[in-house]
Design an enzyme around this catalytic site. Structure first.
Site, PDB file in Angstrom:
ATOM      1  N   ALA A   1      -1.092   3.044   9.267  1.00  0.00           N
ATOM      2  CA  ALA A   1      -1.964   4.224   9.251  1.00  0.00           C
ATOM      3  C   ALA A   1      -1.180   5.537   9.367  1.00  0.00           C
ATOM      4  CB  ALA A   1      -2.999   4.125  10.362  1.00  0.00           C
TER       5      ALA A   1
ATOM      6  N   HIS B   1       3.841  -1.148   1.427  1.00  0.00           N
ATOM      7  CA  HIS B   1       2.463  -1.401   1.880  1.00  0.00           C
ATOM      8  C   HIS B   1       2.006  -2.732   1.309  1.00  0.00           C
ATOM      9  CE1 HIS B   1       2.164   2.640   3.425  1.00  0.00           C
ATOM     10  NE2 HIS B   1       2.769   3.033   2.316  1.00  0.00           N
TER      11      HIS B   1
ATOM     12  N   TYR C   1      -5.579  -7.808   3.702  1.00  0.00           N
ATOM     13  CA  TYR C   1      -4.186  -8.025   4.120  1.00  0.00           C
ATOM     14  C   TYR C   1      -3.731  -9.483   4.091  1.00  0.00           C
ATOM     15  CZ  TYR C   1      -4.720  -3.194   5.628  1.00  0.00           C
ATOM     16  OH  TYR C   1      -4.944  -1.843   5.652  1.00  0.00           O
TER      17      TYR C   1
ATOM     18  N   ASN D   1       6.932   0.056   6.784  1.00  0.00           N
ATOM     19  CA  ASN D   1       5.501   0.101   6.492  1.00  0.00           C
ATOM     20  C   ASN D   1       4.897   0.892   7.653  1.00  0.00           C
ATOM     21  OD1 ASN D   1       2.792  -0.194   6.159  1.00  0.00           O
ATOM     22  ND2 ASN D   1       2.851  -2.378   5.689  1.00  0.00           N
TER      23      ASN D   1
ATOM     24  N   GLU E   1       9.681   2.474   1.338  1.00  0.00           N
ATOM     25  CA  GLU E   1       8.356   2.362   1.960  1.00  0.00           C
ATOM     26  C   GLU E   1       7.614   1.171   1.344  1.00  0.00           C
ATOM     27  OE1 GLU E   1       6.080   5.790   0.915  1.00  0.00           O
ATOM     28  OE2 GLU E   1       4.328   5.215   2.109  1.00  0.00           O
TER      29      GLU E   1
ATOM     30  N   ARG F   1      -7.539   2.278  -2.926  1.00  0.00           N
ATOM     31  CA  ARG F   1      -8.467   2.156  -1.799  1.00  0.00           C
ATOM     32  C   ARG F   1      -9.131   3.523  -1.536  1.00  0.00           C
ATOM     33  NH1 ARG F   1      -5.508  -0.858   2.959  1.00  0.00           N
ATOM     34  NH2 ARG F   1      -7.663  -0.799   3.763  1.00  0.00           N
TER      35      ARG F   1
ATOM     36  N   PRO G   1       1.391   0.496  13.207  1.00  0.00           N
ATOM     37  CA  PRO G   1       0.238   0.042  13.987  1.00  0.00           C
ATOM     38  C   PRO G   1      -0.665  -0.960  13.275  1.00  0.00           C
ATOM     39  CG  PRO G   1      -0.032   2.337  13.313  1.00  0.00           C
ATOM     40  CD  PRO G   1       1.389   1.951  13.010  1.00  0.00           C
ATOM     41  N   ASN G   2      -1.121  -1.906  14.074  1.00  0.00           N
ATOM     42  CA  ASN G   2      -2.089  -2.936  13.676  1.00  0.00           C
ATOM     43  C   ASN G   2      -1.526  -4.020  12.758  1.00  0.00           C
ATOM     44  OD1 ASN G   2      -4.313  -1.729  15.132  1.00  0.00           O
ATOM     45  ND2 ASN G   2      -4.241  -0.113  13.591  1.00  0.00           N
TER      46      ASN G   2
ATOM     47  N   ARG H   1      -6.702  -9.392  11.007  1.00  0.00           N
ATOM     48  CA  ARG H   1      -7.139  -8.081  10.545  1.00  0.00           C
ATOM     49  C   ARG H   1      -7.529  -8.079   9.061  1.00  0.00           C
ATOM     50  NH1 ARG H   1      -3.025  -3.126   9.333  1.00  0.00           N
ATOM     51  NH2 ARG H   1      -4.671  -1.588   9.125  1.00  0.00           N
TER      52      ARG H   1
HETATM   53  C1  DQA Z   1      -1.021  -0.453   5.014  1.00  0.00           C
HETATM   54  C2  DQA Z   1      -2.025   0.494   4.330  1.00  0.00           C
HETATM   55  C3  DQA Z   1      -2.462   1.575   5.276  1.00  0.00           C
HETATM   56  O1  DQA Z   1      -3.382   2.450   4.636  1.00  0.00           O
HETATM   57  C4  DQA Z   1      -3.164   0.978   6.477  1.00  0.00           C
HETATM   58  O2  DQA Z   1      -3.512   1.985   7.404  1.00  0.00           O
HETATM   59  C5  DQA Z   1      -2.349  -0.079   7.122  1.00  0.00           C
HETATM   60  C6  DQA Z   1      -1.599  -1.020   6.293  1.00  0.00           C
HETATM   61  C7  DQA Z   1      -0.664  -1.633   4.098  1.00  0.00           C
HETATM   62  O3  DQA Z   1       0.312  -2.311   4.432  1.00  0.00           O
HETATM   63  O4  DQA Z   1      -1.332  -1.899   3.111  1.00  0.00           O
HETATM   64  O5  DQA Z   1      -2.384  -0.241   8.342  1.00  0.00           O
HETATM   65  O6  DQA Z   1       0.146   0.263   5.290  1.00  0.00           O
END
Ligand code: DQA
Length: 148
Positions: free
Chosen positions: A76, A99, A22, A73, A97, A106, A9-10, A17
């Protein structure tokens, strides 16, 4: 060798964003980066993004017997989803995985990842390059499995 690359998501809002965290490049740029990274390694890939937990679970289930590896990835859902962890364990497809940000430096709640309990490796804080690292790592892992 065929990889499924899942973004949660997002991540479709990259660029817009929180650019300080990011980066300013958009999601299309990320997708092109991932496709290029896979092409360089001679790996076929399918890219998938969803804002919905159940849709991600469905996609992981459907990957069984089709994909050799998963790069995910979970965004959230990293920090909340037992369902995604269980789906990965159920299909037992080797998974890395990724990120974009360094989740360990963080907020406290980002330090825990359910997916890390299954993933071969967690790569964080490298931005787009983390996906290229994941492709290389997964390819190496799968090649070693074939040899032994
Ligand atoms: C994320 C880190 C997560 O904590 C966050 O909720 C994201 C992006 C990252 O790529 O750094 O949506 O996965």
């Amino acid at each position: 060798m065929k990889f499924l690359v899942i973004n949660g998501p997002n991540l479709n809002l990259l660029g817009l964003r929180e650019p300080a965290i990011y980066g300013s490049k958009n999601f299309e740029a990320l997708q092109n980066f991932i496709k290029d990274a896979c092409a360089r390694e001679g790996v076929d890939c399918e890219l998938f993004q969803s804002n919905h937990e159940g849709t991600i679970v469905d996609k992981i289930q459907e990957a069984y017997g089709i994909f050799d590896g998963i790069i995910i990835n979970p965004a959230a859902y990293t920090h909340t989803s037992v369902a995604i962890l269980d789906a990965l364990k159920a299909v037992a497809i080797p998974t890395v995985e990724v990120h974009l940000s360094d989740i360990n430096s963080r907020e406290e709640f980002r330090k825990h990842s359910f997916v890390s309990m299954y993933a071969l490796k967690t790569i964080c804080g490298l931005g787009f390059d983390g996906y290229a690292e994941a492709v290389k790592h997964l390819k190496k892992h799968l090649k070693n499995l074939t040899v032994s």
